[in-house]
Design an enzyme around this catalytic site. Structure first.
Site, PDB file in Angstrom:
ATOM      1  N   HIS A  28       0.398   1.226 -13.526  1.00 41.91           N
ATOM      2  CA  HIS A  28       1.085   0.173 -13.863  1.00 41.91           C
ATOM      3  C   HIS A  28       2.751   0.675 -14.094  1.00 41.91           C
ATOM      4  CE1 HIS A  28       2.091  -3.529 -16.041  1.00 41.91           C
ATOM      5  NE2 HIS A  28       2.937  -2.875 -16.644  1.00 41.91           N
TER       6      HIS A  28
ATOM      7  N   GLY B  59       0.632  -1.232  -0.003  1.00 46.19           N
ATOM      8  CA  GLY B  59       0.072  -0.109  -0.027  1.00 46.19           C
ATOM      9  C   GLY B  59       0.851   1.306  -0.027  1.00 46.19           C
TER      10      GLY B  59
ATOM     11  N   GLU C  32       5.617   6.330  -9.750  1.00 41.67           N
ATOM     12  CA  GLU C  32       4.265   5.882  -9.275  1.00 41.67           C
ATOM     13  C   GLU C  32       3.513   6.942  -8.171  1.00 41.67           C
ATOM     14  OE1 GLU C  32       3.751   1.759  -8.350  1.00 41.67           O
ATOM     15  OE2 GLU C  32       5.722   1.118  -9.742  1.00 41.67           O
TER      16      GLU C  32
HETATM   17  C1  GRF Z   1       3.283  -1.153  -7.450  1.00 42.26           C
HETATM   18  O1  GRF Z   1       4.517  -1.183  -8.119  1.00 42.26           O
HETATM   19  C2  GRF Z   1       2.239  -1.132  -8.565  1.00 42.26           C
HETATM   20  O2  GRF Z   1       2.553  -0.317  -9.752  1.00 42.26           O
HETATM   21  C3  GRF Z   1       1.919  -2.359  -9.044  1.00 42.26           C
HETATM   22  O3  GRF Z   1       1.978  -2.925  -7.500  1.00 42.26           O
HETATM   23  C4  GRF Z   1       2.769  -2.271  -6.795  1.00 42.26           C
HETATM   24  C5  GRF Z   1       1.968  -2.136  -5.486  1.00 42.26           C
HETATM   25  O4  GRF Z   1       2.682  -1.691  -4.480  1.00 42.26           O
HETATM   26  N1  GRF Z   1       0.640  -2.446  -9.780  1.00 42.26           N
HETATM   27  P1  GRF Z   1       2.103  -0.821  -3.179  1.00 42.26           P
HETATM   28  O5  GRF Z   1       1.234  -2.175  -2.696  1.00 42.26           O
HETATM   29  O6  GRF Z   1       1.350   0.051  -3.726  1.00 42.26           O
HETATM   30  O7  GRF Z   1       3.350  -0.572  -2.110  1.00 42.26           O
END
Ligand code: GRF
Length: 208
Positions: A110, A12, A181
């Site tokens: 993604h 998360g 991200e």
């Molecule tokens: C991230 O790398 C996202 O892009 C992928 O899953 C991961 C999730 O990480 N789809 P988190 O749970 O937000 O730390």
């Protein structure tokens, strides 16, 4: 006010980036009405709890069939009346009925520059392993609307990240999260909350 439901499966950190951005005011006109995980041990659920956000677990494992799960899952999401559903590391396939009900109101993060390293089988570390084994010099992340395909929906935002000489998949994954991200997912939500994203002829038009 944009009411957002966030779907998570793991640590998360993307959820945390959204919570922080709402609390600091860098996401405006938005409240997180609930967080749903398919995994009761997801650390993401604790993050929601710590910030006083309603949360629950609903798992395919608790239902006799996928159809039954899908029905209950959609009901659980509907209960929080989302204007926007955010997939933040959510590893369950979204039911087609949910995709059509929430057309252009579900977004996903993604960890690659779509259309590179995406589609079936490209998730988590596998994305970064594939990028390193191909020897690309630039990677990144993409926020897109969710349609019936895998990573095929209209692209909202992308951000590039440089590959470095000694990168391992783990190091690269971390850099993509930190530099791309955690920035573009909150930014996309703020743009949507302020009416700056529309979809025309299958493409997202973003006015910044
Ligand atoms: C991230 O790398 C996202 O892009 C992928 O899953 C991961 C999730 O990480 N789809 P988190 O749970 O937000 O730390």
């Amino acid at each position: 006010m944009l009411d957002v439901v966030v779907l998570v499966s793991g640590g998360g950190t993307n959820l945390q980036a959204i919570i922080d951005a709402v609390e600091s005011g860098s996401i405006t006109n938005t409240r997180i009405t609930g967080v749903i995980s398919n995994n009761k041990n997801a650390y993401a659920l604790l993050r929601a709890r710590d910030h006083g956000i309603a949360n629950r677990c609903i798992s395919p494992k608790d239902y006799a069939s996928r159809e039954e799960f899908n029905e209950k899952f959609i009901e659980a999401v509907d209960e929080w009346k989302p204007d926007l559903i955010v997939l933040a590391g959510f590893l369950v396939v979204i039911p087609p009925a949910m995709i059509s009900k929430y057309r252009n109101r579900i977004i996903n993060i993604h960890p690659s520059l779509i259309p590179s390293f995406c589609g079936t089988g490209f998730y988590g570390l596998k994305v970064h392993e594939a990028a390193l084994s191909r020897g690309v010099k630039v990677v990144g992340a993409t926020v897109h609307f969710v349609d019936e395909g895998t990573d095929t929906g209209p692209i909202i935002l992308q951000k590039a990240v440089e590959v470095e000489l000694d990168d391992t998949p783990e190091i690269l994954q971390k850099r993509v999260m930190e530099q791309a991200e955690w920035k573009i997912l909150p930014r996309a939500i703020d743009l949507i909350a302020n009416g700056k994203v529309t979809v025309r002829a299958g493409k997202a038009i973003v006015s910044q």
